[in-house]
Design an enzyme around this catalytic site. Structure first.
Site, PDB file in Angstrom:
ATOM      1  N   LYS A   1       0.931  -1.063  -0.199  1.00  0.00           N
ATOM      2  CA  LYS A   1      -0.115  -0.064  -0.055  1.00  0.00           C
ATOM      3  C   LYS A   1       1.067   1.177   0.182  1.00  0.00           C
ATOM      4  O   LYS A   1       1.863   1.420   0.811  1.00  0.00           O
ATOM      5  CB  LYS A   1      -1.015  -0.135   1.158  1.00  0.00           C
ATOM      6  CG  LYS A   1      -2.090   0.761   1.188  1.00  0.00           C
ATOM      7  CD  LYS A   1      -3.009   0.259   2.480  1.00  0.00           C
ATOM      8  CE  LYS A   1      -4.199   1.009   2.379  1.00  0.00           C
ATOM      9  NZ  LYS A   1      -5.127   0.985   3.570  1.00  0.00           N
TER      10      LYS A   1
HETATM   11  C1  E4P Z   1      -8.345   1.943   3.531  1.00  0.00           C
HETATM   12  O1  E4P Z   1      -7.748   0.954   3.133  1.00  0.00           O
HETATM   13  C2  E4P Z   1      -8.415   2.528   4.944  1.00  0.00           C
HETATM   14  O2  E4P Z   1      -7.725   1.455   5.713  1.00  0.00           O
HETATM   15  C3  E4P Z   1      -9.624   2.850   5.510  1.00  0.00           C
HETATM   16  O3  E4P Z   1     -10.648   2.461   4.577  1.00  0.00           O
HETATM   17  C4  E4P Z   1      -9.825   4.192   5.892  1.00  0.00           C
HETATM   18  O4  E4P Z   1     -11.038   4.449   6.747  1.00  0.00           O
HETATM   19  P1  E4P Z   1     -11.271   5.659   7.653  1.00  0.00           P
HETATM   20  O5  E4P Z   1     -11.574   6.817   6.856  1.00  0.00           O
HETATM   21  O6  E4P Z   1     -12.493   5.213   8.499  1.00  0.00           O
HETATM   22  O7  E4P Z   1     -10.104   5.577   8.646  1.00  0.00           O
END
Ligand code: E4P
Length: 218
Positions: free
Chosen positions: A83
């Site tokens: 990522k």
């Molecule tokens: C995606 O990969 C992220 O980990 C995640 O969806 C972030 O979500 P949030 O905005 O609830 O922190």
């Protein structure tokens, strides 16, 4: 539509994987911090449970550092997806890792033009954060539709839309209507997908009426 769980809690993953519906996992540095566990231990444990893609985020901010961290993370298990943040350094690392056939998930995407440039960089997944866009008064679901239209216009772009920052069942259903490839669900939202007040009410009534027949199927 593939269902990923958005969590670094190994016990939760083990439990929800029993449903037979979990196609992959996404983690991020905040979720790892919340788990209180060692990052590498978390990833090794998740990879013992889940066969599908497991996103593990780099924390370097320069291209060379991201490539080095990404290659290290990708060695943990064959299903690790590196990522990368949607920055110029992140996308340069994405180009380099894609050339090495390392799967990537470009994260923190908040505009359609960012989604386009990430796809041009060879990202395996793009993660548009729809809940955080809703939070600032924009429409996260319209954003998913825009990305879907762009990617459909250009068949050479093979990036999958991984809907992220999901908060509601409407986010889930509308993303599926739009045709997003994948959605990453907080465990709470995943469990809510099974529920409807009328299902519960209807089943209670069926069982009450059945009891009155004094019959048994087995
Ligand atoms: C995606 O990969 C992220 O980990 C995640 O969806 C972030 O979500 P949030 O905005 O609830 O922190």
């Amino acid at each position: 539509m593939d269902f990923f769980l958005d969590t670094a809690e190994v016990e939760v993953i083990k439990d929800l994987n029993e449903t037979g519906l979990i196609d992959g996992i996404t983690t991020n540095p905040s979720l790892v911090a919340k788990s209180g566990q060692n990052f590498f231990t978390v990833l090794e444990n998740i990879s013992k449970i889940i066969d599908g893609p497991i996103s593990a985020e780099v924390t370097a901010t320069d291209t060379a550092g991201m490539i080095e961290e990404g290659l290290k993370l990708s060695k943990i298990s064959k299903n690790i997806v590196v990522k990368l943040p949607l920055t110029i350094d992140g996308l340069k690392a994405c180009v380099a890792l894609s050339k090495k056939k390392v799967a990537t998930n470009v994260t923190l995407c908040f505009s359609a033009s960012q989604a386009l440039i990430a796809a041009k960089s060879g990202a395996t997944y793009i993660s548009p954060f729809i809940g955080r866009l809703d939070d600032i008064g924009e429409n996260g679901l319209d954003f998913i539709q825009d990305i879907k239209s762009i990617y459909d216009n250009y068949k050479s772009l093979n990036t999958k839309i991984l809907v992220a920052s999901v908060r509601t069942l409407e986010h889930v259903a509308k993303s599926a209507i739009i045709g997003a490839d994948t959605i990453t669900l907080p465990p709470k939202v995943f469990m809510e997908m099974y529920e409807h007040e009328l299902t519960k009410k209807g089943l209670d009534a069926f069982l009450k009426d059945w009891a009155e027949t004094k019959q048994s199927i087995l």
